[in-house]
Write an enzyme that holds these catalytic residues in place. Sequence first.
Site, PDB file in Angstrom:
ATOM      1  N   THR A  48       0.847  -1.203   0.000  1.00 21.96           N
ATOM      2  CA  THR A  48       0.000   0.000   0.000  1.00 21.96           C
ATOM      3  C   THR A  48       0.880   1.250   0.000  1.00 21.96           C
ATOM      4  OG1 THR A  48      -1.717  -1.161   1.242  1.00 21.96           O
ATOM      5  CG2 THR A  48      -1.776   1.244   1.337  1.00 21.96           C
ATOM      6  N   SER A  80       1.991   5.338  -1.964  1.00 20.20           N
ATOM      7  CA  SER A  80       2.199   6.048  -3.234  1.00 20.20           C
ATOM      8  C   SER A  80       3.234   5.336  -4.111  1.00 20.20           C
ATOM      9  CB  SER A  80       2.619   7.491  -2.962  1.00 20.20           C
ATOM     10  OG  SER A  80       3.775   7.532  -2.165  1.00 20.20           O
ATOM     11  N   THR A  81       4.239   4.693  -3.497  1.00 18.04           N
ATOM     12  CA  THR A  81       5.227   3.958  -4.311  1.00 18.04           C
ATOM     13  C   THR A  81       4.586   2.702  -4.887  1.00 18.04           C
ATOM     14  OG1 THR A  81       6.841   4.746  -2.676  1.00 18.04           O
ATOM     15  CG2 THR A  81       7.637   3.182  -4.332  1.00 18.04           C
ATOM     16  N   ASP A 129       6.230  -4.053  -1.566  1.00 21.86           N
ATOM     17  CA  ASP A 129       5.649  -2.978  -0.755  1.00 21.86           C
ATOM     18  C   ASP A 129       6.691  -1.886  -0.504  1.00 21.86           C
ATOM     19  OD1 ASP A 129       3.845  -1.539   0.770  1.00 21.86           O
ATOM     20  OD2 ASP A 129       3.643  -3.028   2.349  1.00 21.86           O
ATOM     21  N   ALA A 149       8.079   1.455   2.149  1.00 25.60           N
ATOM     22  CA  ALA A 149       8.457   1.584   3.565  1.00 25.60           C
ATOM     23  C   ALA A 149       8.586   3.062   3.904  1.00 25.60           C
ATOM     24  CB  ALA A 149       9.785   0.877   3.829  1.00 25.60           C
ATOM     25  N   LYS A 161       6.906   0.769   8.883  1.00 23.10           N
ATOM     26  CA  LYS A 161       5.824   0.855   7.917  1.00 23.10           C
ATOM     27  C   LYS A 161       4.528   1.242   8.629  1.00 23.10           C
ATOM     28  CE  LYS A 161       5.216  -2.280   4.923  1.00 23.10           C
ATOM     29  NZ  LYS A 161       4.796  -1.147   4.076  1.00 23.10           N
ATOM     30  N   GLY A 211       2.760   4.231   7.501  1.00 22.92           N
ATOM     31  CA  GLY A 211       2.419   5.630   7.209  1.00 22.92           C
ATOM     32  C   GLY A 211       1.074   5.742   6.499  1.00 22.92           C
ATOM     33  N   GLU A 243      -0.562  -5.440   5.779  1.00 21.90           N
ATOM     34  CA  GLU A 243       0.748  -5.561   5.112  1.00 21.90           C
ATOM     35  C   GLU A 243       1.576  -6.665   5.777  1.00 21.90           C
ATOM     36  OE1 GLU A 243       1.202  -0.926   3.636  1.00 21.90           O
ATOM     37  OE2 GLU A 243       2.110  -1.520   5.517  1.00 21.90           O
ATOM     38  N   LYS A 288      14.366   7.098   2.131  1.00 22.26           N
ATOM     39  CA  LYS A 288      13.871   6.154   3.142  1.00 22.26           C
ATOM     40  C   LYS A 288      14.982   5.334   3.797  1.00 22.26           C
ATOM     41  CE  LYS A 288       9.571   7.163   1.931  1.00 22.26           C
ATOM     42  NZ  LYS A 288       8.631   6.235   1.349  1.00 22.26           N
TER      43      LYS A 288
HETATM   44  C1  5RP Z   1       1.466   2.006   4.233  1.00 18.23           C
HETATM   45  C2  5RP Z   1       2.937   1.823   4.218  1.00 18.23           C
HETATM   46  C3  5RP Z   1       3.698   2.394   3.067  1.00 18.23           C
HETATM   47  O1  5RP Z   1       4.410   1.372   2.454  1.00 18.23           O
HETATM   48  C4  5RP Z   1       4.626   3.453   3.574  1.00 18.23           C
HETATM   49  O2  5RP Z   1       3.882   4.403   4.314  1.00 18.23           O
HETATM   50  C5  5RP Z   1       5.362   4.145   2.408  1.00 18.23           C
HETATM   51  O3  5RP Z   1       4.445   4.868   1.661  1.00 18.23           O
HETATM   52  P1  5RP Z   1       4.851   5.719   0.390  1.00 18.23           P
HETATM   53  O4  5RP Z   1       5.247   4.753  -0.670  1.00 18.23           O
HETATM   54  O5  5RP Z   1       3.582   6.480   0.062  1.00 18.23           O
HETATM   55  O6  5RP Z   1       5.969   6.636   0.794  1.00 18.23           O
HETATM   56  O7  5RP Z   1       3.528   1.245   5.082  1.00 18.23           O
HETATM   57  O8  5RP Z   1       0.889   1.557   5.419  1.00 18.23           O
END
Ligand code: 5RP
Length: 223
Positions: free
Chosen positions: A28, A30-31, A81, A83, A94, A96, A103, A121
């Site tokens: 989950t 944006s990445t 996924d 991080a 994880k 955010g 997850e 990161k």
């Molecule tokens: C969601 C997560 C995401 O993998 C983490 O927050 C990184 O998010 P993004 O790719 O948006 O920076 O753990 O629960």
Amino acid sequence: MTQDELKALVGQAALKYVVPGEIVGVGTGSTVNKFIDALASMKGSIKGAVSSSTASTARLQALGIPVFDSNEVDTISVYIDGADEIDHAGHMIKGGGAALTREKIVAAQSARFICIADESKLVTALGAFPVPVEVIPMAARRLRKQFEAMGGSAQIRMKDGAPLVTDNGQHILDVSGLQITDPLGFESEVNQWPGVVTVGVFAHQKAAVCLLGTAAGVRTLEF
Ligand code: 5RP
């Protein structure tokens, strides 16, 4: 390159870890959204996905990628996924995006965790990013005190003026001020506090590989 472009770069690079003919675990954020968009190009050659959130499920289905319930699937070879932080041993913070529990479930079901992240990161020690902890709401006050006793400061995550409610109907505590020198020990300890659903330190389900987006291209870290 912008952070968004770095995310797109690693989202695309993760495709080479997807096993044709199989089901892929999908995280989950944006990445991961960039990965899902890239995955659409090979939807004809995979069976489908197991998803870690209602948001990722909606995005996968909108692109015509079948989504399976985790209970319909035995083991998954690869979980992709993002991080919030990853250290040089593959331990991560994880949650955010508030999806940490699902997850961790899909990561535990998967043989290999492939982390995709932009270079911001990568850290030497976990803890600058507040640690998300999914909690049963009636335990929140006591858990805040337990984190304070550890030297942290825990806040209930809010959304639109009310506590954010996760896909599992629970709340999130964001804990700042911790220096996590022993990720395995920290995860084990906090996980057994009554009322904790999941702590957002992924040490038992750490990454096997991290595809890190850098200005010079994708850097592959193996742990
Ligand atoms: C969601 C997560 C995401 O993998 C983490 O927050 C990184 O998010 P993004 O790719 O948006 O920076 O753990 O629960």
